[in-house]
Design an enzyme around this catalytic site. Structure first.
Site, short mmCIF file in Angstrom:
data_model
loop_
_atom_site.label_atom_id
_atom_site.label_comp_id
_atom_site.label_asym_id
_atom_site.label_seq_id
_atom_site.Cartn_x
_atom_site.Cartn_y
_atom_site.Cartn_z
CB SER A 29 8.60 -9.77 -4.46
OG SER A 29 9.00 -11.15 -3.94
CG ASP A 34 14.88 -8.74 -1.61
OD1 ASP A 34 15.26 -8.04 -2.79
OD2 ASP A 34 14.21 -9.62 -1.55
#
Length: 200
Positions: A182, A88
């Protein structure tokens, strides 16, 4: 960030706000690692995004803040293969090199991995309440600790045995990353050690 405090305005010159180009809506954070590249999470990939450097309060536009258009996003592999616990990670190349200023400077990349029990900080404009979504105007910072990966593996049963994710947090709970943060950095000793992917 849950359980943190407003970041000091001088504390995050490397923190980048990622906006959707059309609605100018903030949706993720990133970290300036040199004049041309922003490090963020693969989940923050959007077709058209603008990176805003040197921003503190979203409400008061400072003269120091500079909006930079993204030239290209480079993900680790086919972007479809990232999961919550692997790959990620994404780099955004800015269309033009950012000029370093007091409010926008690159974060030093880590030379060695942080040891378990080291103190680190997370930061971003993510929600500051858990029951409903409350996005703050200024980024919040929270101090958390690095843990051995096995600690997170016990807490989240879905985690695979081996992973490239880092484990960090506060064992008694109450301090965490949350929706909207995020892509923001995990900073230990002034160096970026990780990218916020998800909190639980």
């Amino acid at each position: 960030v849950i359980g943190g405090d407003e970041c000091n305005i001088n504390e995050h010159p490397f923190l980048v706000a990622l906006h959707t180009a059309r609605x100018x809506r903030f949706y993720c954070a990133g970290t300036l690692i040199n004049q041309e590249w922003v490090l963020t999470a693969a989940r923050c990939d959007r077709x058209x995004x603008x990176x805003i450097l040197g921003v503190h309060s979203k409400x008061x536009x400072x003269x120091x803040x500079x909006x930079x258009x993204x030239x290209x996003x480079x993900x680790x592999x086919x972007x479809x293969t990232y999961t919550r616990w692997d790959k990620d990670i994404m780099l955004i190349r800015l269309k033009r090199x950012x000029x370093x200023x007091x409010x926008x400077x690159x974060x030093x990349x880590x030379x060695x991995x942080x040891x378990x029990x080291x103190x680190x900080x997370i930061m971003g404009w993510g929600t500051i309440t858990t029951t409903k979504v409350t996005y703050p105007d200024v980024p919040h910072c929270a101090d958390i600790n690095m843990f051995d990966y096995s600690v997170c593996q016990k807490x989240x049963x879905k985690l695979p045995e081996k992973s490239r994710t880092l484990c960090a947090g506060i064992l008694q709970g109450g301090i965490d990353s949350c929706k909207g943060i995020s892509g923001g950095p995990l900073i230990c000793n002034g160096e970026i050690q990780g990218i916020v992917s998800y909190g639980k």
